[in-house]
Design an enzyme around this catalytic site. Structure first.
Site, PDB file in Angstrom:
ATOM      1  N   ASP A  43       0.833  -1.211   0.000  1.00  0.00           N
ATOM      2  CA  ASP A  43       0.000   0.000   0.000  1.00  0.00           C
ATOM      3  C   ASP A  43       0.867   1.262   0.000  1.00  0.00           C
ATOM      4  OD1 ASP A  43       0.874  -0.244   2.587  1.00  0.00           O
ATOM      5  OD2 ASP A  43      -1.103  -0.140   3.529  1.00  0.00           O
ATOM      6  N   SER A  44       2.198   1.083  -0.002  1.00  0.00           N
ATOM      7  CA  SER A  44       3.139   2.195  -0.230  1.00  0.00           C
ATOM      8  C   SER A  44       2.856   2.828  -1.593  1.00  0.00           C
ATOM      9  CB  SER A  44       4.583   1.692  -0.183  1.00  0.00           C
ATOM     10  OG  SER A  44       4.748   0.586  -1.056  1.00  0.00           O
ATOM     11  N   ASP A  82      -1.127  -6.258  -0.225  1.00  0.00           N
ATOM     12  CA  ASP A  82      -1.372  -5.626   1.075  1.00  0.00           C
ATOM     13  C   ASP A  82      -2.858  -5.391   1.281  1.00  0.00           C
ATOM     14  OD1 ASP A  82       0.589  -5.050   2.921  1.00  0.00           O
ATOM     15  OD2 ASP A  82       1.230  -3.182   1.945  1.00  0.00           O
ATOM     16  N   LYS A 111      -1.076  -9.499   2.929  1.00  0.00           N
ATOM     17  CA  LYS A 111      -0.282  -9.048   4.080  1.00  0.00           C
ATOM     18  C   LYS A 111      -1.132  -8.070   4.881  1.00  0.00           C
ATOM     19  CE  LYS A 111       3.356  -6.034   3.693  1.00  0.00           C
ATOM     20  NZ  LYS A 111       2.897  -4.861   4.472  1.00  0.00           N
ATOM     21  N   GLU A 113      -1.027  -5.567   8.707  1.00  0.00           N
ATOM     22  CA  GLU A 113      -0.181  -5.026   9.769  1.00  0.00           C
ATOM     23  C   GLU A 113      -0.776  -5.306  11.150  1.00  0.00           C
ATOM     24  OE1 GLU A 113       0.597  -0.851   9.117  1.00  0.00           O
ATOM     25  OE2 GLU A 113       1.212  -1.202   7.041  1.00  0.00           O
ATOM     26  N   GLU A 180       9.571  -4.259  10.192  1.00  0.00           N
ATOM     27  CA  GLU A 180       9.961  -2.938   9.664  1.00  0.00           C
ATOM     28  C   GLU A 180      10.438  -1.997  10.761  1.00  0.00           C
ATOM     29  OE1 GLU A 180       7.148  -1.073   6.994  1.00  0.00           O
ATOM     30  OE2 GLU A 180       8.346   0.762   6.888  1.00  0.00           O
TER      31      GLU A 180
HETATM   32  O1  KIV Z   1       3.569  -1.113   1.526  1.00  0.00           O
HETATM   33  C1  KIV Z   1       4.727  -1.560   1.427  1.00  0.00           C
HETATM   34  O2  KIV Z   1       5.430  -1.354   0.436  1.00  0.00           O
HETATM   35  C2  KIV Z   1       5.242  -2.357   2.544  1.00  0.00           C
HETATM   36  C3  KIV Z   1       6.699  -2.665   2.568  1.00  0.00           C
HETATM   37  C4  KIV Z   1       7.466  -1.433   2.835  1.00  0.00           C
HETATM   38  C5  KIV Z   1       7.032  -3.765   3.490  1.00  0.00           C
HETATM   39  O3  KIV Z   1       4.497  -2.728   3.396  1.00  0.00           O
END
Ligand code: KIV
Length: 262
Positions: A43-44, A82, A111, A113, A180
């Site tokens: 989600d970056s 994510d 994924k 968090e 992280e």
């Molecule tokens: O969103 C993302 O790119 C991430 C990585 C930095 C692990 O969660």
């Protein structure tokens, strides 16, 4: 190259370092596919491509759109999507949304968090045949709640909590954990406390693998550079120099020359 799966990733633990990189579209995914073990549709994306200052604003539909595109470019790497902020606030909502990701994309895993407090949600997903990658330490989706991005593992208490979180995730059924923004001295103990691989970002070298955001490591995002990012390419400079050259040739009437017309 044979398709990567979660059992092969698990088997890398303490044997071979795992390489993971983000991608948000088919073009880059195709370039990275046979080079890395895991491609993360992170989600970056909301920051590096959406131009926002945190990851919170991206929707499930947008994550699905980008994950579909990534999957079209991938033959061998494991693809992880994510789950965006707000899409896993309880077991039912998480299961509904993770199922949507599995049904509408070809992602191999999701994924999310969180540590111990997310264990029940992760158990529910695993019980329903969804492969889950955990994410503890600095959790970007908590940036507003924590008042900034805070490095973790600075005290004995914080290290104990990270170990508790990692163990809770392993017990809940994750196949792998992202760690992280954790002090490098704490990483080894946390990594050794679980039998699933721990993939680090900004957490030093003592984990089972590393992940970086592609636009950071290739220097396309050059507004700021976190300490943990190594730039393997000066992408922004290369692009700007090439576009400058193109504009110059257009202005001077040098492009297109005969070889470029029908
Ligand atoms: O969103 C993302 O790119 C991430 C990585 C930095 C692990 O969660």
């Amino acid at each position: 190259m044979k398709k990567m799966n979660i059992n092969k990733i698990k088997a890398f633990k303490s044997k071979e370092k795992i390489s993971m990189i983000t991608a948000y579209d088919a073009l880059m995914a195709k370039l990275f596919d046979d080079l890395v073990d895991i491609i993360l549709v992170g989600d970056s994306l909301n920051m590096s491509f959406g131009g926002d200052d945190d990851t919170l604003g991206i929707s499930l539909e947008e994550m699905i759109y980008h994950t579909k595109a990534v999957c079209k470019g991938v033959k061998s790497a494991l693809v992880v999507c994510d789950m965006p902020f707000g899409s896993y606030i309880d077991k039912d909502i998480a299961l509904k949304n993770a199922t949507k990701i599995y049904q509408q994309t070809k992602a191999d895993a999701i994924k999310l968090e969180g540590g111990l407090e997310k264990a029940d949600i992760i158990k529910e997903l695993c019980k329903n045949s969804i492969a889950v990658m955990g994410h503890i330490g600095l959790k970007p989706q908590f940036v507003r709640a924590e008042g900034g991005y805070k490095v973790k593992g600075k005290s004995e208490e914080e290290i104990k909590k990270l170990i508790k979180d990692a163990k809770a995730l392993e017990e809940a059924g994750v196949f792998c954990i992202v760690l992280e923004g954790v002090k490098a001295e704490a990483t080894k103990t946390i990594t050794q406390s679980v039998s699933v691989p721990v993939i680090g970002i900004g957490s030093g070298k003592d984990c089972d693998g590393q992940v970086l955001v592609w636009s950071d490591m290739l220097g396309f995002f050059d507004e700021f550079k976190p300490k943990f990012v190594k730039r393997y390419l000066d992408g922004a400079k290369l692009v700007r120099d090439s576009v400058k050259e193109y504009v110059k040739e257009v202005k001077e009437g040098k492009f297109p020359s005969e070889e470029y017309w029908y």
